[in-house]
Every structure is written in structure tokens, then in C-alpha cells.
Motif scaffolding. Sequence first.
Motif, PDB file in Angstrom:
ATOM      1  N   MET A   1       8.993  46.777 -26.901  1.00  0.00           N
ATOM      2  CA  MET A   1       8.628  47.661 -25.714  1.00  0.00           C
ATOM      3  C   MET A   1       9.546  46.858 -24.383  1.00  0.00           C
ATOM      4  O   MET A   1       9.027  45.707 -24.270  1.00  0.00           O
ATOM      5  CB  MET A   1       7.004  47.711 -25.561  1.00  0.00           C
ATOM      6  CG  MET A   1       7.037  48.848 -24.573  1.00  0.00           C
ATOM      7  SD  MET A   1       5.101  49.197 -24.492  1.00  0.00           S
ATOM      8  CE  MET A   1       4.370  47.991 -23.426  1.00  0.00           C
ATOM      9  N   ARG A   2       9.833  47.733 -23.637  1.00  0.00           N
ATOM     10  CA  ARG A   2      10.547  47.251 -22.375  1.00  0.00           C
ATOM     11  C   ARG A   2       9.447  47.104 -21.347  1.00  0.00           C
ATOM     12  O   ARG A   2       8.592  48.005 -21.349  1.00  0.00           O
ATOM     13  CB  ARG A   2      11.748  48.037 -21.939  1.00  0.00           C
ATOM     14  CG  ARG A   2      12.822  47.991 -22.998  1.00  0.00           C
ATOM     15  CD  ARG A   2      13.954  49.061 -22.551  1.00  0.00           C
ATOM     16  NE  ARG A   2      13.159  50.393 -22.269  1.00  0.00           N
ATOM     17  CZ  ARG A   2      13.913  51.448 -21.988  1.00  0.00           C
ATOM     18  NH1 ARG A   2      15.171  51.384 -21.642  1.00  0.00           N
ATOM     19  NH2 ARG A   2      13.360  52.547 -22.072  1.00  0.00           N
ATOM     20  N   ALA A   3       9.370  46.242 -20.283  1.00  0.00           N
ATOM     21  CA  ALA A   3       8.560  46.132 -19.218  1.00  0.00           C
ATOM     22  C   ALA A   3       9.038  45.423 -18.181  1.00  0.00           C
ATOM     23  O   ALA A   3       9.848  44.473 -18.342  1.00  0.00           O
ATOM     24  CB  ALA A   3       7.191  45.622 -19.691  1.00  0.00           C
ATOM     25  N   LEU A   4       8.773  45.751 -16.765  1.00  0.00           N
ATOM     26  CA  LEU A   4       9.111  45.234 -15.668  1.00  0.00           C
ATOM     27  C   LEU A   4       7.983  44.155 -15.266  1.00  0.00           C
ATOM     28  O   LEU A   4       7.013  44.577 -15.030  1.00  0.00           O
ATOM     29  CB  LEU A   4       9.640  45.858 -14.615  1.00  0.00           C
ATOM     30  CG  LEU A   4      10.872  46.912 -14.848  1.00  0.00           C
ATOM     31  CD1 LEU A   4      11.197  47.724 -13.740  1.00  0.00           C
ATOM     32  CD2 LEU A   4      12.160  45.788 -14.988  1.00  0.00           C
ATOM     33  N   THR A   5       8.310  42.856 -15.239  1.00  0.00           N
ATOM     34  CA  THR A   5       7.289  41.930 -14.903  1.00  0.00           C
ATOM     35  C   THR A   5       7.643  40.857 -13.792  1.00  0.00           C
ATOM     36  O   THR A   5       8.861  40.652 -13.521  1.00  0.00           O
ATOM     37  CB  THR A   5       6.728  41.080 -16.127  1.00  0.00           C
ATOM     38  OG1 THR A   5       7.993  40.245 -16.760  1.00  0.00           O
ATOM     39  CG2 THR A   5       6.384  41.868 -17.529  1.00  0.00           C
ATOM     40  N   VAL A   6       6.463  40.318 -13.271  1.00  0.00           N
ATOM     41  CA  VAL A   6       6.599  39.434 -12.267  1.00  0.00           C
ATOM     42  C   VAL A   6       5.731  38.337 -12.747  1.00  0.00           C
ATOM     43  O   VAL A   6       4.766  38.533 -13.424  1.00  0.00           O
ATOM     44  CB  VAL A   6       6.482  39.818 -10.808  1.00  0.00           C
ATOM     45  CG1 VAL A   6       7.583  40.650 -10.306  1.00  0.00           C
ATOM     46  CG2 VAL A   6       4.969  40.346 -10.803  1.00  0.00           C
ATOM     47  N   THR A   7       5.986  36.931 -12.343  1.00  0.00           N
ATOM     48  CA  THR A   7       4.977  36.008 -12.175  1.00  0.00           C
ATOM     49  C   THR A   7       4.351  35.865 -10.889  1.00  0.00           C
ATOM     50  O   THR A   7       5.169  35.345  -9.981  1.00  0.00           O
ATOM     51  CB  THR A   7       5.694  34.738 -12.763  1.00  0.00           C
ATOM     52  OG1 THR A   7       6.313  34.745 -14.012  1.00  0.00           O
ATOM     53  CG2 THR A   7       4.633  33.689 -12.750  1.00  0.00           C
ATOM     54  N   PRO A   8       3.185  36.335 -10.612  1.00  0.00           N
ATOM     55  CA  PRO A   8       2.399  36.395  -9.503  1.00  0.00           C
ATOM     56  C   PRO A   8       2.721  34.750  -8.796  1.00  0.00           C
ATOM     57  O   PRO A   8       2.427  33.962  -9.350  1.00  0.00           O
ATOM     58  CB  PRO A   8       1.203  36.595  -9.643  1.00  0.00           C
ATOM     59  CG  PRO A   8       1.173  37.430 -10.674  1.00  0.00           C
ATOM     60  CD  PRO A   8       2.284  36.833 -11.794  1.00  0.00           C
ATOM     61  N   GLY A   9       2.857  34.821  -7.356  1.00  0.00           N
ATOM     62  CA  GLY A   9       3.029  33.492  -6.945  1.00  0.00           C
ATOM     63  C   GLY A   9       4.394  32.835  -7.108  1.00  0.00           C
ATOM     64  O   GLY A   9       4.791  31.994  -6.206  1.00  0.00           O
ATOM     65  N   LYS A  10       5.239  33.516  -7.655  1.00  0.00           N
ATOM     66  CA  LYS A  10       6.668  32.772  -8.016  1.00  0.00           C
ATOM     67  C   LYS A  10       7.772  34.005  -7.425  1.00  0.00           C
ATOM     68  O   LYS A  10       7.817  35.109  -8.099  1.00  0.00           O
ATOM     69  CB  LYS A  10       7.081  32.554  -9.427  1.00  0.00           C
ATOM     70  CG  LYS A  10       8.374  32.060  -9.743  1.00  0.00           C
ATOM     71  CD  LYS A  10       8.463  31.650 -11.208  1.00  0.00           C
ATOM     72  CE  LYS A  10       9.843  31.150 -11.511  1.00  0.00           C
ATOM     73  NZ  LYS A  10      10.125  31.031 -12.987  1.00  0.00           N
ATOM     74  N   LYS A  11       8.362  33.417  -6.421  1.00  0.00           N
ATOM     75  CA  LYS A  11       9.305  34.447  -5.701  1.00  0.00           C
ATOM     76  C   LYS A  11      10.429  34.850  -6.464  1.00  0.00           C
ATOM     77  O   LYS A  11      11.035  34.140  -7.352  1.00  0.00           O
ATOM     78  CB  LYS A  11       9.914  33.757  -4.353  1.00  0.00           C
ATOM     79  CG  LYS A  11      10.651  34.756  -3.603  1.00  0.00           C
ATOM     80  CD  LYS A  11      10.823  33.870  -2.227  1.00  0.00           C
ATOM     81  CE  LYS A  11      11.827  34.806  -1.356  1.00  0.00           C
ATOM     82  NZ  LYS A  11      12.040  34.299   0.001  1.00  0.00           N
ATOM     83  N   ASP A  12      10.831  35.924  -6.511  1.00  0.00           N
ATOM     84  CA  ASP A  12      12.085  36.674  -7.257  1.00  0.00           C
ATOM     85  C   ASP A  12      11.910  36.360  -8.667  1.00  0.00           C
ATOM     86  O   ASP A  12      13.112  36.076  -9.235  1.00  0.00           O
ATOM     87  CB  ASP A  12      13.321  35.937  -6.584  1.00  0.00           C
ATOM     88  CG  ASP A  12      13.460  36.618  -5.193  1.00  0.00           C
ATOM     89  OD1 ASP A  12      13.205  37.590  -4.802  1.00  0.00           O
ATOM     90  OD2 ASP A  12      14.024  35.528  -4.475  1.00  0.00           O
ATOM     91  N   SER A  13      10.687  36.547  -9.389  1.00  0.00           N
ATOM     92  CA  SER A  13      10.555  36.419 -10.844  1.00  0.00           C
ATOM     93  C   SER A  13      10.810  38.044 -11.403  1.00  0.00           C
ATOM     94  O   SER A  13      10.299  37.849 -12.684  1.00  0.00           O
ATOM     95  CB  SER A  13       9.375  35.646 -11.100  1.00  0.00           C
ATOM     96  OG  SER A  13       7.975  36.530 -10.538  1.00  0.00           O
ATOM     97  N   LEU A  14      11.045  38.738 -10.983  1.00  0.00           N
ATOM     98  CA  LEU A  14      11.164  39.956 -11.609  1.00  0.00           C
ATOM     99  C   LEU A  14      11.933  39.869 -12.649  1.00  0.00           C
ATOM    100  O   LEU A  14      13.219  39.639 -12.752  1.00  0.00           O
ATOM    101  CB  LEU A  14      11.740  41.010 -10.541  1.00  0.00           C
ATOM    102  CG  LEU A  14      11.616  42.582 -11.108  1.00  0.00           C
ATOM    103  CD1 LEU A  14      10.369  43.255 -11.563  1.00  0.00           C
ATOM    104  CD2 LEU A  14      12.628  43.596 -10.305  1.00  0.00           C
ATOM    105  N   ARG A  15      11.760  40.454 -14.009  1.00  0.00           N
ATOM    106  CA  ARG A  15      12.420  40.495 -15.062  1.00  0.00           C
ATOM    107  C   ARG A  15      12.268  41.598 -15.978  1.00  0.00           C
ATOM    108  O   ARG A  15      11.093  42.271 -15.881  1.00  0.00           O
ATOM    109  CB  ARG A  15      12.040  38.997 -16.124  1.00  0.00           C
ATOM    110  CG  ARG A  15      12.401  37.903 -15.378  1.00  0.00           C
ATOM    111  CD  ARG A  15      13.968  37.704 -15.359  1.00  0.00           C
ATOM    112  NE  ARG A  15      14.068  36.354 -14.808  1.00  0.00           N
ATOM    113  CZ  ARG A  15      14.183  36.071 -13.562  1.00  0.00           C
ATOM    114  NH1 ARG A  15      14.225  37.104 -12.709  1.00  0.00           N
ATOM    115  NH2 ARG A  15      14.390  34.911 -12.934  1.00  0.00           N
ATOM    116  N   LEU A  16      13.051  41.999 -16.635  1.00  0.00           N
ATOM    117  CA  LEU A  16      13.057  43.124 -17.737  1.00  0.00           C
ATOM    118  C   LEU A  16      12.863  42.459 -19.110  1.00  0.00           C
ATOM    119  O   LEU A  16      13.611  41.963 -19.851  1.00  0.00           O
ATOM    120  CB  LEU A  16      14.092  43.997 -17.811  1.00  0.00           C
ATOM    121  CG  LEU A  16      14.141  45.234 -18.739  1.00  0.00           C
ATOM    122  CD1 LEU A  16      12.963  46.208 -18.650  1.00  0.00           C
ATOM    123  CD2 LEU A  16      15.445  46.193 -18.827  1.00  0.00           C
ATOM    124  N   SER A  17      11.305  42.544 -19.561  1.00  0.00           N
ATOM    125  CA  SER A  17      11.068  42.148 -20.910  1.00  0.00           C
ATOM    126  C   SER A  17      11.748  43.233 -21.920  1.00  0.00           C
ATOM    127  O   SER A  17      11.330  44.361 -21.868  1.00  0.00           O
ATOM    128  CB  SER A  17       9.750  41.653 -20.933  1.00  0.00           C
ATOM    129  OG  SER A  17       9.415  41.274 -22.203  1.00  0.00           O
TER     130      SER A  17
END
Length: 349
Positions: free
Chosen positions: A1-17
Amino acid sequence: MRALTVTPGKKDSLRLSQDFSEPDEREGALLVEAVAVGVCGTDREIIAADYGEAPPGEEVLVIGHESLGRVIEDPTGTLEFGDLVAGIVRHPDPVPCPNCAAGEWDMCRNGQYTEHGIKGLDGFARDRWRIEPGHAVKLDRSLGILGVLLEPTSVVAKAWELIDRFTERDPWEPANVLVTGAGPIGLLAALLGRQRGLEVHVLDLATDGPKPQLTHDLGATYHSRPLSDLGFTPDLVLECTGAASLVFGAMDVVGPCGVVCLTGVSTGGHQIPVDAGALNRALVLENNVVFGSVNANARHWKAGADALADANKKWLSRLITRRVPVEDYAEAYAIHDGDIKVVVEFSTS
């Protein structure tokens, strides 16, 4: 399944899993197929690591709080297969505080609420998501992709509800409203003002692009001049930018017994000269009300759904200035000139 995720506290961590876990049934009985999520400044601030909180025990947060989906299954029988729904963002705190206990979780007093895609709950930017039926708001199917506008509409529905309460103080009835800012919140606030039969004025810096024409086609008046040169005295002001000069300017220009609603969230570090004594004197002697409003509860979400259903669909469609497939997610979260509302599409069927 696709999901857009970030690692909170880490700048510019947006990824498409591409292999994110299917939503756990503990998230809710209702299973929904994502159609789209809206993009707003809150998302960009989370991507910039200004804030954001993953669910307990998790390292990443699925973003996306402006949702639109189709029901896949609802074992409770509340909704039907294919119904268009949006998920209410905020959930009450577990204590709960008196307001959350009464269903007014948008007014949480202890800060222990959770919010999809923002604070402690995964968001809606994934192929499928779950939620309790009581936190899913059914939309008119004729809205289609326009249903993704419900979250910002719920915010202004709450603002208008509170304005209505304050204007019930006396027999005088407001005739006009000034909306500062012609972004999604501002234009939707203007829409609800027109639906109330008010004379609506919108102030924004843009002199070209879609904003002036959208305002005109709503039957409202567009201004790109300073507040001091408006040429009329507003009975009501909805401040939708958070710009410090407009926040204090709104308090200064509103007429006697007027109401100023602040919906824009300001950033710190900006100092402007303000004659606080004169401003206080005017507010007190003219019986003015200034208040802040954010988020919304179920009542406001349903009011927002009704407002969208009653709106001109062609006009609403022009608020969505870019529709970006999820595979091109980075482009969706980049700022382009002329953007009003950008949406990330998961399904186009």
C-alpha cells in the motif's frame, strides 16, 4: 500500500512508501479507499519539521489531514459502499477535558487531543484508511473531487457559527463582511458569507491570477489596496492570513459593535508599531469582539458539507488549481505562483 510519510523532527523527510502496512482495524470499523488529499501550509510546516507527532511507538507519520475517500466497507451499516466521505481530523483527548467530553473537541483545554496527519494519528495520504463511522462525514456524490475541500470549509463553518453567536448580542444585524486573504480559507469564508446573504468584500495582494475573478464571480468585491483605503466600514472581519499588519488592521477598521474573527496562524519574529492604547480604547468604547478560531467538530463538518452541496460546483472547481498524482508528490508540496488549492490524487476512477 502506498503512503506519504514523514519522520517528525527530521526536515524534508517526505517519502512515498510503496509497502506501507494496511490500516489496523483498531483505527476504526470503516474502511475507506483514498481518492485525494488536499495540501495546505500545515503539511509544509510538518515537512519542514516545525512540528508533527507520529503515533505512539511509531517512527513515521502518514501526513494528509484534508481527506476525500470512498467507503469500501462499513460493518456497522452506517454508510454504504461507494459513499464519498471525509475524515474528521481531531479526536478528543482520552481524559477527557470537559469540552472533549461534550463533543466540542475542537475546544480541547488540556492539549491531549490527537489529529490525523498532524499529532499522534496517521493521516489520510495512503491508499486505504480506517476511521470510526462517527468521525466520517458523508458528502453529496455530485461533488466528486470537490469533496476534498470539506476540511477547510469546516474551519470557516465554525468561524461563522461563532460570529453568529456574537452578533446575537443586540438587535443590530451586520450587512457586510471583509475577508482578508483570498486563499482557500478566505475564499471559502467569502462563499459562506454570500450564502448568508451578506455583502462580501475580499482583500488580497494579488492583482492578477484567478483570485480577483473568483471573488467577482461569487458576487463579492475584490480589493488589493491597503486596509486604510477600503472606502467602507466593515461590520464583520474574517482575518485569514495571519499577517501581523492585517491582524491589527482588522481590529482598527471594524465598525462599532463589530466582530473580528482571526483564523490565520501567525509566525513569530515580526514586529510592527501598534498604538495599543488607542486600539484598546476603540475596542472597548465600540463594544467590539475579537476572537480566534481553529479546527472544527462534527457539527461544523456537517455544516461545511451542506455548504459545499449548496455551492456552485463550477465555481468550487476553480479553487483547485492543481491536481497532482501521488507518484509526483514532491511537485504537489512545492509552491507555485497562482496556487489556491493543490490536491494529491490517489484514485481518478
